[in-house]
Write an enzyme that holds these catalytic residues in place. Sequence first.
Site, PDB file in Angstrom:
ATOM      1  N   GLU A 200       0.830  -1.201   0.000  1.00  0.00           N
ATOM      2  CA  GLU A 200       0.000   0.000   0.000  1.00  0.00           C
ATOM      3  C   GLU A 200       0.870   1.259   0.000  1.00  0.00           C
ATOM      4  OE1 GLU A 200      -2.818  -0.389   3.280  1.00  0.00           O
ATOM      5  OE2 GLU A 200      -4.157  -1.508   1.975  1.00  0.00           O
ATOM      6  N   GLU A 280      -6.349  -7.510  -1.136  1.00  0.00           N
ATOM      7  CA  GLU A 280      -6.953  -7.502   0.199  1.00  0.00           C
ATOM      8  C   GLU A 280      -8.432  -7.212   0.039  1.00  0.00           C
ATOM      9  OE1 GLU A 280      -5.001  -5.048   3.103  1.00  0.00           O
ATOM     10  OE2 GLU A 280      -3.004  -5.809   2.589  1.00  0.00           O
TER      11      GLU A 280
HETATM   12  C1  NAG Z   1      -8.518   5.206   1.541  1.00  0.00           C
HETATM   13  O1  NAG Z   1      -9.177   6.412   1.843  1.00  0.00           O
HETATM   14  C2  NAG Z   1     -10.023   6.344   2.966  1.00  0.00           C
HETATM   15  C3  NAG Z   1     -10.816   7.627   3.038  1.00  0.00           C
HETATM   16  O2  NAG Z   1      -9.946   8.717   3.045  1.00  0.00           O
HETATM   17  C4  NAG Z   1      -9.164   6.090   4.201  1.00  0.00           C
HETATM   18  O3  NAG Z   1      -9.960   6.003   5.347  1.00  0.00           O
HETATM   19  C5  NAG Z   1      -8.401   4.788   4.019  1.00  0.00           C
HETATM   20  O4  NAG Z   1      -7.514   4.610   5.103  1.00  0.00           O
HETATM   21  C6  NAG Z   1      -7.634   4.779   2.716  1.00  0.00           C
HETATM   22  N1  NAG Z   1      -7.120   3.448   2.525  1.00  0.00           N
HETATM   23  C7  NAG Z   1      -5.903   3.211   2.097  1.00  0.00           C
HETATM   24  C8  NAG Z   1      -5.504   1.781   1.997  1.00  0.00           C
HETATM   25  O5  NAG Z   1      -5.149   4.089   1.780  1.00  0.00           O
END
Ligand code: NAG
Length: 661
Positions: A200, A280
């Site tokens: 990620e 995932e």
């Molecule tokens: C994707 O964006 C959402 C909303 O901003 C956030 O809560 C989440 O942590 C993000 N997920 C990743 C894997 O970056």
Amino acid sequence: MGRLSMTLGSILLVMALASSQDLPTVYEYYTEGGITSGLETGSNQFILNGKDITLYSGSIHYYRVVPEYWRDRLKRMRAAGLNAIETYVPWNLHEPKMGVFDFGQGGNDFSRLLDIRQFLQIAQEEDLLVILRPGPYICAEWEFGGLPSWLLRYPDIKVRTSDPIFVGHVRQYLDQLMAQVVDLQFTSGGPIIAVQIENEYGAFGEPTEIKDRVYLGAIRDAYVENGIRELLFTCDTPANSSDTGALPGYLQMANFNTDPEIQFELLKELQPGMPLMSMEYWTGWFDHWFESQHNFGNTPENFARYLQTIFNYNASVNFYMFHGGSAFGFMNGANVFDFFPNYAADVSSYDYGAPLSEAGDYTEKYTRAQELIALDNKVQTLTPSPPPQNPKTAYPAVTMQEFITYDQIIQQIPTELVIQIGSVTNMEALDINDGNGQAYGLVVYRSQIDLSTTAQLQITGRIRDVAMVVVDGEQKTKRPASQLALLGFGYWTQENSTFLLEGAAAGTNTLDVIVENWGRNNFGQPSDFDQRKGLYGELAVDGVALNDITAIPLEFKSSWVQGLTGWQTLAGGEALSGPLLLRTTFSITGAPTDTFLDMSAWSKGSIFVNGFHLGRFFHLGPLRTNYIPAPLLKEGLNEIIVFEHYLPADQLQFTDTPILE
Ligand SMILES: *[C@@H]1O[C@H](CO)[C@@H](O)[C@H](O)[C@H]1NC(C)=O
Ligand SMILES: *[C@@H]1O[C@H](CO)[C@@H](O)[C@H](O)[C@H]1NC(C)=O
Ligand SMILES: *[C@@H]1O[C@H](CO)[C@@H](O)[C@H](O)[C@H]1NC(C)=O
């Protein structure tokens, strides 16, 4: 007629059984005629050794399951129709000290969880392919996202970047790790079909900015130069960060829990003609301490609905998690936020609302996944039937028998760990453990002062993460009554905090500020990865900085816990207060079974079962129980030791059902 149809029915059943037994295993099917190629990207489809394959994969972390249960859990996963599993690899456990590696034989507390080769071999024996995600950053709700805390001894280190110091350590570790797994690749006859680069990475920094590809390239090089030939890939949430965390030329996969169409349509735009995979697909979710209730994540209905959408895209899937297991010891991660409470530690259970529960039990999501995979899978293979549930026992409650006071605990800390530091410094910086500092646990900052009159303790900077004040062995801080306590003294939320020290006996008093590392953050922005723990501002009393401080690490290593002496018998009815250790033994007749400790009546601390650091407990929940897998128990006498920060209970209660609340 009745008799005839019965007979016919029996014949058909026998034929069906015979034909299902004639089915090839996954490995027989995909390696028939020899292995000439590994996993490849064909047109909208994965190809393994020349045959189309849809991957039905499930995440399981070997280091979150006792090894005696690896095969049990893998059998259950295969029985769901999965043809692959996925695991992260925790760098912090595999390189506990800089340059010192542990792949199962390191003699460390968690060495028994670290024989990755054995785990991968069992996965192959259970007819499962393997997707390996070495990180080296793994997120995973794991301490520091799997990074070793000794990295923080470099004052300006920039983790997860091409900072030469960081990349140098990454390379040294990956060289060792790859040597462990290189002969376990599919094209060498092993189970590994794919290996992930970082994790990620698009979420690290501004979503729209292209991330550090020199760093991603260095990880790729470490794999390739160590002989990794299988498919390499990255994963991100495309709707959040597009392909800014990807490495050009390498397949990107998608992470999400809802709306697969949004993520897959973006992936199709970014990588036309490439096979789609959710690396995932979040089956559930995890919990932080202080949350008012357990997060269930997707309901079974939504879980099945989104899974069907994934399959409608002809996509492959990795269920994250299929079996979550536990964060034993001090291994939980944490999250940081821009808003209150700013930091939140993860609970010790990693049940995750996954298809298999923390204890490996089947849930409704298991049945849904099994049904939908069976309908989607066009390659019929010999699938075992699910093994029976493992028995659970609510053992009779046991009364705590003995205790050791805080002073006696401190006296038994090995002298080589106790250091004169003058003024406060973070635990990672302590010159102990062969120059690796203190990684986990609590650290006591001790000073001698005259407290004959009331005085004010002042802490400059923030507390990482929780402080207790103990004067002459007596606890002066209270256990938090609710989340509102976080606005008061003793927590990370406050910058520059004060605490009133009431007048004590005249003369010299021993002032201890005990600071607990409640788990390092495992996700977020670059600045969120500065995770030094303990104190690193200034400690003062009535405006005078303390400069005679001794640091006393409370690491709770198993050998130390098991070697403690000076246990005093509890008569019952004593008004005990933490910090202290309590011990009890109890007998199990016959083979032990799985069980859970219900810690609702206790306050905060850690549990040691026959020397194994099971995990943490905390009275505000939401988690109430700590899972004890049967292999940690034995027939006959068992010992449980509890470290309690505040108010102990006088009994340990067992239950046969987890309470996640
Ligand atoms: C994707 O964006 C959402 C909303 O901003 C956030 O809560 C989440 O942590 C993000 N997920 C990743 C894997 O970056
Ligand atoms: C999925 O594969 C089937 C059979 O190959 C094909 O007919 C269908 O169009 C594909 N669906 C998508 C969304 O690509
Ligand atoms: C905390 O104290 C430091 C050092 O005196 C000072 O620089 C900082 O501004 C203070 N922070 C707050 C929030 O008062």
